[in-house]
Design a protein around this motif. Sequence first.
Motif, PDB file in Angstrom:
ATOM      1  N   PHE A  18       0.932  -1.122   0.038  1.00 53.94           N
ATOM      2  CA  PHE A  18       0.109  -0.053   0.060  1.00 53.94           C
ATOM      3  C   PHE A  18       0.807   1.266   0.019  1.00 53.94           C
ATOM      4  N   ALA A  19       1.821   1.257   0.785  1.00 49.35           N
ATOM      5  CA  ALA A  19       2.686   2.627   0.840  1.00 49.35           C
ATOM      6  C   ALA A  19       3.321   2.775  -0.366  1.00 49.35           C
ATOM      7  N   LYS A  20       3.870   1.709  -1.206  1.00 47.13           N
ATOM      8  CA  LYS A  20       4.518   2.083  -2.304  1.00 47.13           C
ATOM      9  C   LYS A  20       3.382   2.250  -3.478  1.00 47.13           C
ATOM     10  N   GLY A  21       2.342   2.245  -3.279  1.00 47.78           N
ATOM     11  CA  GLY A  21       1.179   2.274  -4.408  1.00 47.78           C
ATOM     12  C   GLY A  21       0.912   1.044  -5.094  1.00 47.78           C
ATOM     13  N   ASP A  22       1.330  -0.099  -4.744  1.00 47.15           N
ATOM     14  CA  ASP A  22       0.959  -1.330  -5.434  1.00 47.15           C
ATOM     15  C   ASP A  22      -0.483  -1.699  -4.953  1.00 47.15           C
ATOM     16  N   GLU A  23      -1.154  -2.333  -5.783  1.00 46.52           N
ATOM     17  CA  GLU A  23      -2.520  -2.604  -5.590  1.00 46.52           C
ATOM     18  C   GLU A  23      -2.855  -3.838  -4.921  1.00 46.52           C
ATOM     19  N   LYS A  24      -1.769  -4.639  -4.280  1.00 47.20           N
ATOM     20  CA  LYS A  24      -1.909  -5.862  -3.551  1.00 47.20           C
ATOM     21  C   LYS A  24      -2.178  -5.490  -1.987  1.00 47.20           C
ATOM     22  N   PHE A  25      -3.304  -5.184  -1.520  1.00 51.94           N
ATOM     23  CA  PHE A  25      -3.660  -5.000  -0.228  1.00 51.94           C
ATOM     24  C   PHE A  25      -5.023  -5.416   0.167  1.00 51.94           C
ATOM     25  N   ALA A  26      -5.397  -5.508   1.394  1.00 44.95           N
ATOM     26  CA  ALA A  26      -6.410  -5.878   1.666  1.00 44.95           C
ATOM     27  C   ALA A  26      -6.834  -5.414   3.000  1.00 44.95           C
ATOM     28  N   ALA A  86      -0.918 -22.306   0.262  1.00 41.73           N
ATOM     29  CA  ALA A  86       0.085 -21.347   0.979  1.00 41.73           C
ATOM     30  C   ALA A  86       0.470 -21.914   2.143  1.00 41.73           C
ATOM     31  N   PHE A  87       1.816 -21.494   2.309  1.00 48.40           N
ATOM     32  CA  PHE A  87       2.342 -21.906   3.537  1.00 48.40           C
ATOM     33  C   PHE A  87       2.985 -20.709   4.218  1.00 48.40           C
ATOM     34  N   HIS A 105       5.881 -21.050  -7.001  1.00 49.87           N
ATOM     35  CA  HIS A 105       5.775 -20.427  -5.830  1.00 49.87           C
ATOM     36  C   HIS A 105       6.258 -19.069  -5.825  1.00 49.87           C
ATOM     37  N   TYR A 106       5.474 -18.361  -5.086  1.00 53.22           N
ATOM     38  CA  TYR A 106       5.804 -16.856  -5.170  1.00 53.22           C
ATOM     39  C   TYR A 106       5.241 -16.245  -3.651  1.00 53.22           C
ATOM     40  N   ARG A 107       5.540 -14.991  -3.391  1.00 55.63           N
ATOM     41  CA  ARG A 107       5.041 -14.397  -2.143  1.00 55.63           C
ATOM     42  C   ARG A 107       4.570 -13.089  -2.501  1.00 55.63           C
ATOM     43  N   LEU A 108       3.370 -12.579  -2.391  1.00 58.46           N
ATOM     44  CA  LEU A 108       2.774 -11.282  -2.765  1.00 58.46           C
ATOM     45  C   LEU A 108       2.834 -10.185  -1.933  1.00 58.46           C
ATOM     46  N   GLY A 109       3.200 -10.386  -0.560  1.00 60.52           N
ATOM     47  CA  GLY A 109       3.350  -9.488   0.355  1.00 60.52           C
ATOM     48  C   GLY A 109       1.994  -8.968   1.109  1.00 60.52           C
ATOM     49  N   CYS A 110       0.810  -9.937   0.960  1.00 57.78           N
ATOM     50  CA  CYS A 110      -0.257  -9.723   1.398  1.00 57.78           C
ATOM     51  C   CYS A 110      -1.144 -10.878   1.614  1.00 57.78           C
ATOM     52  N   ALA A 111      -1.139 -11.355   2.673  1.00 53.93           N
ATOM     53  CA  ALA A 111      -1.977 -12.700   3.007  1.00 53.93           C
ATOM     54  C   ALA A 111      -3.281 -12.630   2.444  1.00 53.93           C
ATOM     55  N   GLY A 112      -4.094 -11.711   2.699  1.00 52.56           N
ATOM     56  CA  GLY A 112      -5.562 -11.387   2.051  1.00 52.56           C
ATOM     57  C   GLY A 112      -5.499 -11.735   0.672  1.00 52.56           C
ATOM     58  N   PRO A 141      -2.542 -13.481  14.377  1.00 50.49           N
ATOM     59  CA  PRO A 141      -4.141 -13.669  13.843  1.00 50.49           C
ATOM     60  C   PRO A 141      -4.660 -12.960  12.999  1.00 50.49           C
ATOM     61  N   TRP A 142      -4.506 -11.612  13.198  1.00 47.69           N
ATOM     62  CA  TRP A 142      -5.201 -10.651  11.869  1.00 47.69           C
ATOM     63  C   TRP A 142      -4.672 -11.173  10.581  1.00 47.69           C
ATOM     64  N   ASP A 143      -3.597 -11.750  10.271  1.00 46.55           N
ATOM     65  CA  ASP A 143      -3.117 -12.069   8.957  1.00 46.55           C
ATOM     66  C   ASP A 143      -3.820 -13.468   8.465  1.00 46.55           C
ATOM     67  N   HIS A 144      -4.193 -14.523   9.499  1.00 44.68           N
ATOM     68  CA  HIS A 144      -4.780 -15.709   8.931  1.00 44.68           C
ATOM     69  C   HIS A 144      -6.053 -16.330   9.386  1.00 44.68           C
ATOM     70  N   ALA A 145      -6.581 -15.599  10.615  1.00 45.75           N
ATOM     71  CA  ALA A 145      -7.963 -16.045  11.077  1.00 45.75           C
ATOM     72  C   ALA A 145      -8.855 -15.857   9.921  1.00 45.75           C
ATOM     73  N   PRO A 146      -8.918 -14.651   9.147  1.00 48.97           N
ATOM     74  CA  PRO A 146      -9.993 -14.542   8.137  1.00 48.97           C
ATOM     75  C   PRO A 146      -9.844 -15.674   7.006  1.00 48.97           C
ATOM     76  N   GLY A 147      -8.730 -15.625   6.592  1.00 48.04           N
ATOM     77  CA  GLY A 147      -8.430 -16.489   5.362  1.00 48.04           C
ATOM     78  C   GLY A 147      -8.591 -17.964   5.525  1.00 48.04           C
ATOM     79  N   ILE A 148      -8.149 -18.455   6.752  1.00 45.90           N
ATOM     80  CA  ILE A 148      -8.319 -19.839   7.203  1.00 45.90           C
ATOM     81  C   ILE A 148      -9.796 -20.452   7.024  1.00 45.90           C
ATOM     82  N   LEU A 149     -10.528 -19.655   7.695  1.00 45.41           N
ATOM     83  CA  LEU A 149     -11.981 -19.938   7.733  1.00 45.41           C
ATOM     84  C   LEU A 149     -12.489 -20.065   6.364  1.00 45.41           C
ATOM     85  N   ILE A 150     -12.150 -18.879   5.433  1.00 45.41           N
ATOM     86  CA  ILE A 150     -12.877 -19.036   4.187  1.00 45.41           C
ATOM     87  C   ILE A 150     -12.345 -20.170   3.210  1.00 45.41           C
ATOM     88  N   HIS A 151     -10.974 -20.390   3.614  1.00 47.29           N
ATOM     89  CA  HIS A 151     -10.322 -21.476   2.782  1.00 47.29           C
ATOM     90  C   HIS A 151     -11.095 -22.630   3.214  1.00 47.29           C
TER      91      HIS A 151
END
Length: 278
Positions: free
Chosen positions: A101-109, A214-215, A193-200, A221-231
């Motif tokens: 977000f800080a560098k203007g990239d669109e990969k944030f959530a 994803a590994f 394999h890749y890393r996008l810098g945004c777990a969301g 918890p704020w990085d993974h509690a949302p995604g784990i349930l949705i997955h």
Amino acid sequence: MALVDMDIVARLMTEVAETEIMPRWRNLADTDIRAKTGPNDLVTVADEESEKVLTRRLMEILPGSVVVGEEGVAANPALMDLLGGTDPVWIVDPVDGTSNFAKGDEKFAVMVALAVADETVASWILEPVTGWTIMAAKGEGAEMLSADGGRSRLRVAAPVPLGEMAGSFALRFLPDAVRQPTRDAATETLGRHYRLGCAGVEYLKLVTGDAHFAFYWKTMPWDHAPGILIHAEAGGHNARATDGRPYRPSELHGGLLSAPDAASWLALRAGPVGIAVG
């Protein structure tokens, strides 16, 4: 049944993104960004202001609830203890992928989860640039809301052999002794394999069938509690990478591994993930 109206929370997240986050995207002054624990751990005024609004409004939606937010915990680590309490807990990441977000990239959530007795019961992830929201309530499946109001059910990708798998492989927080061997094994055995810098965004790719796995080693918890349930509600299999135990938001150790099914999880665990976790 969810404790709250899922759409009300989704609309709140969209509103906060529109008022507190998007006006600041690609419009941050140097004084709007600062480092927390180091140069790769940033916070912006968008993180702080959006978490303030989300904290107040979420507690209004569910009276008697409490909030564990990334920026709140940075200021007061004792808030983490709320995860083990008896009150419903909102888990909030106001801007996941802050460096992007800080560098203007669109990969944030924007990510929100609701936990009761240390179990995630509802989750939401908003991708502000596209307007997509993915969400799930425990036992009710997962769905996507598009910016135009469309709805669709979510389903993880079909299982494929290791050599055809693509997904996120987070190496940054692995111990030094295993980081490079794990990277080499992943490159040799996985399709990509890749890393996008945004777990969301990485979880969004998982539940829309655009990625297989994803590994992660660091599991705040704020990085993974949302995604784990949705997955999980989209049909995927996820568990702690070290021993396969179920995910709990209060636990910070053991890594996390998500895959299309149990057999794929075991194949990844026996392969490059096994090098990482021993």
